[in-house]
Scaffold this motif. Structure first.
Motif, mmCIF file in Angstrom:
data_model
loop_
_atom_site.group_PDB
_atom_site.id
_atom_site.type_symbol
_atom_site.label_atom_id
_atom_site.label_comp_id
_atom_site.label_asym_id
_atom_site.label_seq_id
_atom_site.Cartn_x
_atom_site.Cartn_y
_atom_site.Cartn_z
ATOM 1 N N ALA A 532 0.879 -1.105 -0.035
ATOM 2 C CA ALA A 532 0.062 0.132 0.085
ATOM 3 C C ALA A 532 0.740 0.917 0.153
ATOM 4 N N LYS A 534 0.635 4.287 -0.231
ATOM 5 C CA LYS A 534 0.167 5.421 0.691
ATOM 6 C C LYS A 534 1.038 5.473 1.947
ATOM 7 N N ARG A 620 -15.314 -4.159 -2.553
ATOM 8 C CA ARG A 620 -14.613 -3.981 -1.296
ATOM 9 C C ARG A 620 -15.943 -4.133 -0.479
ATOM 10 N N HIS A 629 -5.382 0.341 15.512
ATOM 11 C CA HIS A 629 -4.548 0.885 16.465
ATOM 12 C C HIS A 629 -5.453 2.135 17.168
ATOM 13 N N VAL A 633 -8.477 4.914 12.360
ATOM 14 C CA VAL A 633 -8.072 3.938 11.097
ATOM 15 C C VAL A 633 -8.679 2.713 11.287
ATOM 16 N N HIS A 669 -10.609 -4.675 3.919
ATOM 17 C CA HIS A 669 -9.443 -3.980 4.666
ATOM 18 C C HIS A 669 -10.139 -3.381 5.821
ATOM 19 N N SER A 672 -6.107 -0.618 10.267
ATOM 20 C CA SER A 672 -4.631 -0.235 10.298
ATOM 21 C C SER A 672 -3.933 -0.608 11.623
ATOM 22 N N GLY A 705 -2.846 -3.932 7.074
ATOM 23 C CA GLY A 705 -3.161 -3.662 8.598
ATOM 24 C C GLY A 705 -2.074 -4.364 9.669
ATOM 25 N N GLU A 741 -2.384 -6.766 1.253
ATOM 26 C CA GLU A 741 -1.943 -5.395 0.845
ATOM 27 C C GLU A 741 -1.405 -4.482 1.948
ATOM 28 N N PRO A 742 -0.418 -4.912 2.740
ATOM 29 C CA PRO A 742 0.063 -4.259 3.733
ATOM 30 C C PRO A 742 0.778 -3.118 3.287
ATOM 31 N N GLY A 743 0.904 -1.991 4.273
ATOM 32 C CA GLY A 743 1.821 -0.731 3.943
ATOM 33 C C GLY A 743 2.781 -0.637 4.924
ATOM 34 N N ARG A 744 2.341 -0.460 6.378
ATOM 35 C CA ARG A 744 3.016 -0.077 7.585
ATOM 36 C C ARG A 744 4.032 -1.250 7.602
ATOM 37 N N ARG A 780 1.526 11.703 13.345
ATOM 38 C CA ARG A 780 0.968 10.375 13.870
ATOM 39 C C ARG A 780 0.755 10.573 15.688
ATOM 40 N N TYR A 784 -3.093 10.436 16.390
ATOM 41 C CA TYR A 784 -3.860 9.126 16.905
ATOM 42 C C TYR A 784 -3.041 8.898 18.235
ATOM 43 N N TYR A 841 3.681 6.346 7.001
ATOM 44 C CA TYR A 841 2.711 7.567 7.296
ATOM 45 C C TYR A 841 3.297 8.486 7.847
ATOM 46 N N MET A 845 2.448 12.257 5.282
ATOM 47 C CA MET A 845 1.553 12.854 6.027
ATOM 48 C C MET A 845 2.000 14.482 6.408
#
Ligand code: LLP
Length: 861
Positions: A532, A534, A620, A629, A633, A669, A672, A705, A741-744, A780, A784, A841, A845
């Motif tokens: 991902a 992003k 989706r 978390h 998100v 999804h 996250s 996620g 499709e993980p990003g983090r 972040r 969050y 992120y 961001m």
């Protein structure tokens, strides 16, 4: 000779702590240590050997008196031999007394005084055995009969049963008590828990958990230095460790909090034992017999009052009684009338919620003898004055801690979690120490770990306060979580060089990215993995990930264009487009490029039929709940804008059929930063079940996620468990291609943010380190309440002896990167700070708020 020291330390050992020879060695060692180190005399209070009180209880009820008595005689003979003692010399007198009680003419009618005598035998036997053993080991131990020192007191309204078998003891010593007690010669004494002297001179017992209370009463009467309760757990925890391995040891509590926790959850300390120590100002400690060196839980009045949730508990088997008044709105005496009926049935009321026309109360099963007969009789009785509904079984979740009312703003995720269940009753105690939610027992399963994690994440449970919170149960049982040394420790010089070229600056380590990518490509159940972008679209990162064999997932046309600008040769098949409320032209452009498009609503199909006609796409779904978390998100459930709700799937398929649209993939999804490795197993199972009914589906995309360990106490994501879950569910539905499709997970740990210290300032007792960027570079923490480790790269080896808030230069009070962080006291202007795990992120961001420049970016190979 009267021993000199008049300071007493009371040690109490329960059944499991007195049932093995090595445990008695521990008792002897601990007692001798107290005498030597505290210059105190020691009184050891013991329970019966484990299981013995249950047997005596059965005997006292007339159940196989002969057989059970014989078994008890044998058990104690056996243990005497294990201790290397001669049973004849040590136990004959005691066992004869037990046998005499069994043969006593009173055994027929079983009057209460006889029952008390029977029940008392367990402690008399264990203490006699223990005293003989400890003396045989050369320790100067005396034995005393607790009944000579603890007097039962009768309370008003007490039943005859309670004044004999669940007594309270006098806690105020008469003038000569201490001196008389001290006349016993041996420096160390052994006595019984659970038993006391009745006013008639006979025996009385204190009821379940009575040994703790005996120890506390002795502590109060002797104005002891300390009462130590030795058990088989390391202390009180922030939740039941059996259910929540991340529960934290509570290192320090005040009496009121401890009382509340003991009453609503933890079974390690009997709630009745706290009062005597509190009133006499005697500190208590809960300690682990197997691990005597652990610090345990200390309870005293000098514990600093730290506001925050200290523990969360769950009690099952709670009975709710809802009473609707029949046309008696605000009628005088209604409450008096109904409560009188509870009294009549011997039921004590725990929680209360009320409105003009309804009163709902809970009965705590541990305080009441709640049987269906009692409930039926109560309901019939109440039906005379109101409409009654008994709601069973329920579970009560209780949050305990000081200042609950001032914490409400931090509890939004907790409310949200309960919002998914049907909450029957919310009750807040008038002492501001607890908040209780009652839900159906069926809904309570598995909720405790989630709630506990949310309390920590939201900051409502201040686990970083080392004065209050100790290590987690997991850490005590298995050692600190295994965490590889972060890459940046070894690259300190290189990083300082980069920082010298200017801060703020993100630096990414590509080796870390590669390593994480290989976890995905090395997971057999996964057919295709996508990153991902992003989370971090840096070109070098995209190239690295694509070279490792993963595809890329985009959320905007901007991301799509960036991907093909960076990697012009990339096949469109390796790109996904998963937009949210995107404009029409972005769908058109994605289809034109031949990218897989995911859609999550019917309206787009209906409004733009020409965009979708004849296309193949993925759908989706919102599976009805979100995870992650932070509330912001979570991308499933009613509050989230993402995904087609399950109720609309048929309508979507109908609309798709009209346009000749083929649904070849299902996607979900749900959020996250999800810790639970089993989450994706559940998502796949759900989607595969739906896919079977759709018929055209080839691919199932279970989203991203996966979490990373941001805080020092969190462990690495459990890849093995995650893989096992995927293997299992893939084996059950092998016909679908599995996509993630993980990003983090791929990039968070590869990145650090380097900042320079601008100023160090003290204000009203708070020390702040200012950095040259804050929420403008890394949003972040502000959005969050996210935690990122912060380190002084110039002084990495200094002790982190001072706590600081680390703040940025932005004109917002929320511009705080970290609260109360331990850093070197010498931290000064010009030092380089490293903010860890900022690769996901972070830069994407960042913004130019206050017209501050964006951070620079660097790669480390
Ligand atoms: N797939 C979809 C459809 C997504 O919306 C996201 C993230 C991902 C995959 C990747 O999720 P990951 O594996 O990174 O958890 N700014 C927030 C995170 C927002 C995530 C947005 N969607 C944060 O800093 O925590």
């Amino acid at each position: 000779m009267v021993a000199q020291a008049q300071r007493w330390v009371i040690l109490k050992f329960g059944g499991t702590s007195v049932s093995r020879r090595n445990r008695w060695d521990t008792i002897g060692r601990l007692a001798a240590k107290r005498v030597a180190e505290d210059d105190a005399r020691v009184l050891v209070v013991v329970s019966a050997l484990s299981g013995v009180t249950n047997e005596l209880l059965a005997i006292s009820q007339g159940d196989d008196i002969g057989g059970r008595t014989r078994a008890l005689v044998e058990r104690h003979h056996g243990f005497c031999e294990e201790l290397g003692l001669d049973p004849a010399g040590v136990l004959d007198g005691r066992l004869a007394a037990l046998q005499a009680l069994a043969g006593d003419p009173r055994a027929v009618a079983r009057p209460l005084d006889w029952q008390a005598d029977v029940l008392a035998q367990g402690e008399l036997l264990s203490s006699t055995l223990g005293a003989a053993y400890l003396s045989a080991q050369g320790l100067d131990f005396g034995w005393c009969d607790a009944r000579d020192w603890l007097d039962a007191v009768a309370l008003p309204n007490q039943s005859a049963w309670a004044t004999r078998l669940a007594v309270n003891c006098r806690r105020e010593a008469d003038a000569g008590f201490g001196a008389r007690f001290a006349q016993q010669a041996a420096p160390m004494l052994l006595t019984q828990g659970f038993i006391a002297r009745h006013a008639d001179g006979g025996t009385a017992v204190l009821g379940r958990g009575g040994s703790d209370t005996s120890a506390a009463c002795f502590g109060a009467l002797l104005k002891a230095e300390r009462v130590e309760i030795w058990t088989d757990v390391p202390g009180m925890f922030s939740a039941n460790p059996r259910e929540v391995p991340d529960a934290r040891l509570l290192a320090r509590l005040d009496y009121a909090e401890a009382q509340e926790i003991a009453t609503t959850g933890a079974k390690v300390l009997h709630p009745r034992s706290i009062g005597p120590c509190r009133d006499a100002g005697v500190p208590m400690a809960i300690l682990d017999t197997e691990r005597p060196d652990l610090p345990g839980t200390r309870i005293d009045s000098s514990a600093a009052t730290v506001p925050g949730v200290k523990a969360i508990s769950r009690r099952d088997g709670v009975v709710l009684v809802s009473m609707e008044s029949i046309g008696m709105w605000q009628q005088v005496g209604f409450l008096a009338d109904i409560f009188e009926r509870f009294r009549r049935h011997g039921l004590s009321v725990d929680l209360i919620g009320s409105s003009e026309t309804n009163v709902t109360i809970s009965l705590d099963p541990s305080e009441n003898l709640v049987t269906s007969n009692v409930l039926e009789a109560l309901a019939a009785d109440l039906a005379e004055v109101c409409r009654v509904k008994v709601i069973v079984p329920c579970s009560a979740f209780t949050l305990v801690g000081r200042g609950m009312r001032s914490l409400l703003h931090r509890l939004s995720d907790i409310w949200a979690t309960f919002g998914r269940e049907r909450v029957h009753l919310v009750s807040q105690s008038s002492n501001d120490l607890n908040l209780t939610f009652v839900v159906d027992e069926a809904d309570a399963e598995g909720l405790l770990p989630t709630l506990h994690a949310e309390l920590i994440r939201s900051g409502a449970m201040p686990v970083r306060d080392a004065g209050v919170f100790g290590p987690s149960w997991r850490e005590i049982a298995h050692g600190k979580p295994e965490r590889a040394r972060p890459w940046w420790v070894g690259k300190r010089e290189a990083l300082l060089e980069r920082a010298a070229a200017g801060t703020p600056r993100y630096v990414y380590d590509l080796a870390t990215v590669r390593e994480r990518a290989r976890v995905l490509t090395g997971t057999a159940a996964i057919d295709r993995g996508f990153f991902a972008i992003k989370a971090n679209p840096h070109p070098a990162i995209l190239r690295t990930i694509v070279n490792e064999g993963l595809g890329l997932e985009c959320v905007s046309l901007g991301e799509i264009e960036h991907v093909f600008a960076t990697l012009p040769e990339l096949s469109p098949q390796r790109v996904l487009f998963t937009p949210s409320f995107a404009p029409r032209r972005e769908y058109e452009a994605a289809f034109a490029k031949g990218i897989t498009v995911t859609l999550d609503n019917i309206e787009a199909l209906q409004r733009w039929p020409e965009v979708f006609r004849g296309r193949t796409l993925w759908l989706r779904l919102d599976l009805g709940h979100g995870e992650g978390h932070h509330a912001k998100v979570k991308t499933g459930g009613v509050a989230a804008k993402f995904g087609l709700p399950l109720a609309k799937v048929d309508a979507f398929l109908d609309a798709a059929r009209v346009l000749d649209v083929r649904v070849s993939g299902l996607h979900a999804h749900l959020g996250s930063g999800i810790d639970d490795p089993q989450h994706w197993h559940g998502v796949y199972a759900h989607l595969a079940g739906l896919a079977d009914s759709v018929g055209t589906v080839e691919t199932i995309d279970i989203g991203g996620g996966l979490s990373v360990p941001y805080t020092p106490e969190s462990a690495h994501f459990d890849v093995a468990l995650w893989r096992a879950g995927l293997d299992e569910i893939k084996a059950a539905y092998p016909r679908y291609g599995l996509v993630v499709e993980p990003g983090r997970y791929l990039v968070a740990e590869c990145g650090v943010l380097l900042l320079s210290v601008t100023q160090v300032v003290e204000k009203d007792g708070v020390r702040r380190i200012g950095a040259d960027a804050g929420m403008n570079a890394l949003m972040r923490p502000s959005i969050y309440d996210a935690y990122h480790g912060i380190h002084n790269l110039d002084r990495l080896d200094d002790t982190q002896s001072q706590t600081f808030d680390v703040v940025g230069p932005i004109c917002e009070s929320g511009d705080v990167l970290g609260f109360e962080r331990a850093l070197p006291a010498a931290t000064a202007q010009g030092d380089v700070l490293l903010v860890a795990d900022a690769g996901a992120y972070g830069m994407v961001m960042a913004n130019t708020y206050n017209l501050r420049a964006l951070p620079a970016e660097d790669i480390i190979e």
